[in-house]
Scaffold this active site. Sequence first.
Site, short mmCIF file in Angstrom:
data_model
loop_
_atom_site.label_atom_id
_atom_site.label_comp_id
_atom_site.label_asym_id
_atom_site.label_seq_id
_atom_site.Cartn_x
_atom_site.Cartn_y
_atom_site.Cartn_z
N GLN A 161 27.52 52.93 34.11
CA GLN A 161 27.81 52.25 35.37
C GLN A 161 27.63 53.19 36.57
O GLN A 161 27.76 52.75 37.72
CB GLN A 161 29.23 51.69 35.36
CG GLN A 161 29.40 50.58 34.32
CD GLN A 161 30.85 50.17 34.14
OE1 GLN A 161 31.74 50.52 34.91
NE2 GLN A 161 31.11 49.42 33.08
N HIS A 168 33.50 51.98 35.88
CA HIS A 168 34.44 51.40 36.84
C HIS A 168 34.57 52.21 38.12
O HIS A 168 35.66 52.62 38.51
CB HIS A 168 35.85 51.22 36.23
CG HIS A 168 35.91 50.22 35.12
ND1 HIS A 168 37.09 49.85 34.52
CD2 HIS A 168 34.93 49.51 34.50
CE1 HIS A 168 36.84 48.96 33.57
NE2 HIS A 168 35.55 48.74 33.53
N GLU A 188 39.45 38.75 39.30
CA GLU A 188 40.38 38.35 40.37
C GLU A 188 39.71 38.34 41.73
O GLU A 188 38.85 39.16 42.02
CB GLU A 188 41.55 39.35 40.47
CG GLU A 188 42.40 39.42 39.22
CD GLU A 188 43.55 40.41 39.37
OE1 GLU A 188 43.60 41.13 40.39
OE2 GLU A 188 44.40 40.43 38.47
N TYR A 247 48.37 45.54 43.25
CA TYR A 247 47.68 44.40 42.64
C TYR A 247 47.79 44.38 41.12
O TYR A 247 47.17 43.54 40.47
CB TYR A 247 46.23 44.33 43.16
CG TYR A 247 46.26 43.95 44.62
CD1 TYR A 247 46.58 44.91 45.61
CD2 TYR A 247 46.14 42.64 45.03
CE1 TYR A 247 46.71 44.55 46.94
CE2 TYR A 247 46.28 42.27 46.36
CZ TYR A 247 46.57 43.23 47.30
OH TYR A 247 46.73 42.86 48.62
N TYR A 257 40.20 44.18 25.73
CA TYR A 257 39.10 43.93 24.81
C TYR A 257 39.64 43.97 23.38
O TYR A 257 40.37 44.88 23.01
CB TYR A 257 37.99 44.96 24.98
CG TYR A 257 37.31 44.84 26.33
CD1 TYR A 257 36.57 43.71 26.66
CD2 TYR A 257 37.43 45.86 27.27
CE1 TYR A 257 35.96 43.60 27.89
CE2 TYR A 257 36.82 45.75 28.51
CZ TYR A 257 36.09 44.62 28.81
OH TYR A 257 35.49 44.50 30.04
CA LIG Z 1 45.66 42.11 39.68
#
Ligand SMILES: [Ca+2]
Length: 380
Positions: A94, A159, A252, A262, A273
């Site tokens: 990534q 990420h 989200e 959050y 997973y």
């Molecule tokens: Ca969240």
Amino acid sequence: MRRLPLPLAALLAWGLAPAVAGAAEVANSGEAPFSETLPFVLTEIAEMDSPWALAFLPDGRALVTEHGGELFLLRPTGEKLEVSGVPPVAHGGQNGLFHVAPSPRFAQTGEIYFTFSEPGEGGSGPALARAKLVEAEGAARLEDLAVLWRQEPKGGGGHPGAIIAFDPSGEHLFLTVGDRQRMAPAQDPDQGLGKILRLTLDGAAAPGNPQEAAGGVRAMTWTTGHRNPYGLAFAPDGRLWSHEMGPQGGDELNLIEAGANYGWPEVSYGVHYGGRAIPKPPTRTELHEPALYWTPVIAPAGLTFYAGDLFPDWRGSALIGALAGSGIVRVAFDDQGGARQVDRWDLETRIRDVETAPDGSVWAIEDGSPGRVWRLTPAG
Ligand SMILES: [Ca+2]
């Protein structure tokens, strides 16, 4: 365009069905059907090698990053000009060259900001850079490059987050930083992972941040508890929204408010997973609930608020690229901060980024090597 019936969860969230006992329901948009017709036509602008993100200059050209480390100026006609001077990028998985955005002062300074995976001891880490875009004699290059923020220590993992947004005043730079697949550091106030940062245009902790006096990562932190946010943008009303990829389920859309947590990895509407459970957000009321979630996931990437003229029905709504969801999602908002998915267009390909062009068309990046940049204009 045919308006599809809302799923039951959305009806519940909008108060159109009898309330369920307990906490208010958050709408799951992951099982909503695709819209049956496309209100736009797609025109290919250019084929590129793993295009990752795009941002428009005032003259209608776009800056487009390629994940491997190249930066281009792209005209609507498809003509590409490579911009030299991008620093070395750690490319793999990534990681690579990420986002790009012109400075709010671009007209005066010619400066752009971009994010990339900076190689270094222990692996790599997302970094934020600023440079001047200089064009002369048909060539383009970056000058006066400065790295304004870097994640330390470096390490492995994906990420990255690494999405840039400027507030309407043009005084502050917001930057998403993902959890690098390490999870717990997203809740550690002293680690620059799993956060949205609010910085000055020079990359310092911005005055007025919730923990301004604490120094270090805390002073830069605007919000906490994010997993992998690939979307961050201000709505026309000045509110800041972000989306992030959940684990297995639980993507989200979040209204970003100063100092809020959050919840990742403490709570999620998804599961790990392999199926290991994660407590659901309503079990921890001190953590900020998403406005929407998607199970199964769409893998959201790219976020733009539409304010153009070509698609008047879309004004004020958000367009979100979907990698797994294979297209583009449109989300509409109410005055109370509520959000609902109103369209989901299946383009049968992975969409990596979506942006509104100065002429009101929408450009979308098709993920891949080769990938493509598409222009969306009204059908018929
Ligand atoms: Ca969240």
